[in-house]
Design an enzyme around this catalytic site. Sequence first.
Site, PDB file in Angstrom:
ATOM      1  N   ASP A  58     -27.600  -9.701 -30.124  1.00  0.00           N
ATOM      2  CA  ASP A  58     -28.136  -9.765 -31.491  1.00  0.00           C
ATOM      3  C   ASP A  58     -29.707 -10.529 -32.169  1.00  0.00           C
ATOM      4  O   ASP A  58     -30.033 -10.733 -30.193  1.00  0.00           O
ATOM      5  CB  ASP A  58     -27.446 -10.657 -32.717  1.00  0.00           C
ATOM      6  CG  ASP A  58     -27.185 -10.264 -33.608  1.00  0.00           C
ATOM      7  OD1 ASP A  58     -28.092 -10.083 -34.289  1.00  0.00           O
ATOM      8  OD2 ASP A  58     -25.964 -10.665 -34.757  1.00  0.00           O
TER       9      ASP A  58
HETATM   10  C1  BGC Z   1     -28.153  -9.931 -37.602  1.00  0.00           C
HETATM   11  C2  BGC Z   1     -27.439  -9.014 -36.924  1.00  0.00           C
HETATM   12  C3  BGC Z   1     -28.727  -7.512 -37.513  1.00  0.00           C
HETATM   13  C4  BGC Z   1     -29.619  -7.587 -36.105  1.00  0.00           C
HETATM   14  C5  BGC Z   1     -30.599  -7.186 -36.946  1.00  0.00           C
HETATM   15  C6  BGC Z   1     -29.286 -10.508 -37.251  1.00  0.00           C
HETATM   16  O1  BGC Z   1     -29.500 -11.101 -37.712  1.00  0.00           O
HETATM   17  O2  BGC Z   1     -26.710 -10.970 -36.854  1.00  0.00           O
HETATM   18  O3  BGC Z   1     -25.914  -8.328 -37.847  1.00  0.00           O
HETATM   19  O4  BGC Z   1     -27.806  -6.338 -36.918  1.00  0.00           O
HETATM   20  O5  BGC Z   1     -30.191  -9.225 -37.118  1.00  0.00           O
HETATM   21  O6  BGC Z   1     -31.270  -7.392 -38.123  1.00  0.00           O
END
Ligand code: BGC
Length: 795
Positions: free
Chosen positions: A317
Amino acid sequence: MNFRAASRVRVTAGKLHSMSSAFVIAWALLLLFSPGLAAQRPAVSGPGAASANPLDSPDLEKKVNELLAKMTLQDKIGQLVQYSAGQATGPSSGRTDDRDMIRKGQVGSLFNVTGSRETNALQHIAVENSRLHIPLIFGLDVIHGFRTTFPIPLGLAATWDPEIVEKASRIAAEEASASGVRWTFSPMVDIARDSRWGRISEGAGEDPYLGSVVARAYVRGYQGEHLDSPDSIVACAKHYVGYGAAEGGRDYNTTEISEHTLRQFYLPPFRAAEEAGAGTFMSAFNSLNGIPASANPFTLKQILKKEWGFKGFVVSDWTSVSELMAHGIAIDGATAARKALLAGVDMDMQSNLYHKNMFELVQSSQVREADIDEAVRRILRVKFAMGLFDHPYTDESREATAMLRPESIALAKTAGTRSLVLLRNEPVSGSPLLPLSASFSSIALIGPLADDAGNMIGSWGGLGRGQDAVSLRKALTQRLGDSRVRYAKGTDLLNGSDSDIAAAVRMAQVSDVAILALGENAGEMTGEAAARSWIGLPGRQQELLEKVVATGKPVVLILFSGRPLTLPWAFEHVPAALAAWFPGLEAGHALTDVLFGDTAPTGRLPLSWPRAVGQEPLYYNALNTGRPEADPAHPGEPGEKKFLSRYIDIANSPQFPFGYGLTYTSFSYGATQAVARQISFANLQRAFAENSDTSILSVSTEVKNTGSRAGEALAQLYIRLDGTSIAMPVRMLKGFQRLTLAPGESRKVTFGLDAKTLAFWGADNKFGVEPARLTVWIAPNSSEGQGTTLDISAE
Ligand code: BGC
């Protein structure tokens, strides 16, 4: 505003009737003969099932290995690196710019860049100017639509309709891919039991069975029949794993989940996504039993890659690799990078740490080149399987025609309609308030969300635009004309004035009926980093509601929210209430169709709706405890209730149970009947060992439409096992079937239970079957129904 916030488009600002009958029959048959479609099923069959795993072919391996053999260590590390476009630069990153990195083969993926021209321009650099011509993979959070916005995922789950989820995801894939995006960070399949958590809006709620059905539908929709088709996008099951169990519902917080609970409840939707062919997984932010999920070899390597045989790749993530330092398991970036990679995180999203440290880590033998090869192989496998090497560019002519097609908007309306859950519908002057009678000649439309198209999009709205969305006011006015609809905001979401509230109340007084559109701000109060410690109506909305109800006019309450809201007063005093979530582009039309009865509401709750925030985490499939709260039918003497697992100031039960939802008719469910009084354990064990889908117990009941209007019932199959090696939940969902019944019509609904339906993670931490006492209910929701009990007997 930083680019990230802007790019994420945090918006502040039907039905089965459309299903072909062949599909309905096929789906019903599928459920009839194998309700155990949930966890642990090795292969998926049935309508729209993904064909053979596109990541699993000798031809693919050959291509991957041939390319790998040409790559230098630097080339390999480049493939493991991902940035949000335009955001790799900065004082600490040591990077120059996207184009330069692409040219040098230092990046394998970019995200948050859209537009076929923009993505093609970058792709040309990768394919034509980088040493090995390896195409980039462009990702984006396409969560519930790209330009055509569907209901938020919690609303999509409330449809209990995998065909709608699949079709919506297919449209999202067609639109996103036309814009150059071939990878979505969806579906979010986190089980969530706590409505304080803002991200409960992004998933399918609390149940592993429903979560698994929905997970498969998303993957099928995104990836389509052929992953290498230019209009397919790769799915990413996230956030692996346990993220939804954040303590106190506070985002990013610690999780403690026993291995048993993990396997029984949290893993099944991930497993379902993997079985449906999801090409990628995202490792989560949370620590799980002390080990951060982005450095957890047990969940990533042992379970996902080894036990399940996942062939795709894991992306971290956003900066979850560098966050290993904040978690406290790495004191420097190099250690964080090493721990993440060795645990099984193949691609580093945004931390810049693989780029910075991996070469040196290999040189100093802290990471073997073979470990890097393994990660690169996974990424290349996905890129080859997507057909990126054969057709790296997007056909720019598609973009103009792919967005907001009439049939896509029609599906957004159907999905919106079917996501609505009717919570309450009490009689006013002798008949239920909804659908609204044509005799109401004037309507007061009140509330901060009544004329707010922007919020209808919900959080993670992709490229959805408020200006394309239909507010409730717009749809109501279109339908009834200006003269019959009077509008007053009453209050803003968070602030309000006495005079605005008074004006709204006056308007209600002179109208026949009031519709109140209240709730949360999608962008600020739902989704990521939007945990709430108190989940009532924000600002002065409760006061507005009470004052309008005090006029004595009938009130319809429409709740727009990313979570259940605790409104015990409303659920006692307001005759009609609808949970609308955030319904997407066609919000207003979906709502007016239901309000006026063109369509009856058919949504059901995908989670338990609490009475008070103090009940959280609240979920129906809980354990009984040694001192269960007294059966409400036999409350006993007041003193007898003292030493029970209960609150002294509120019932344990939810305001509305999982699976609940009213419609415009009523149904009665007869007692559940089983064909046998006993199941032989030996037979069950044999069927389980053979992985057989054959039904070993058939159960049925009569469902009758007791109202005066045709309607759709959703018969839900629940089981309970007692006498097992490990305590099992009071009920577990194992299947559901839809029945459309004419007034007075009654029909027998039958479910077949196969061995896997009765299997669970036992005390020996193995998935298997045991002798037990089995209770089975076919019921309208998780707290009703007349069950039948029989033995799975060892004799
Ligand atoms: C979130 C994810 C997301 C990623 C990319 C993160 O902060 O937890 O769900 O896919 O950002 O934007």
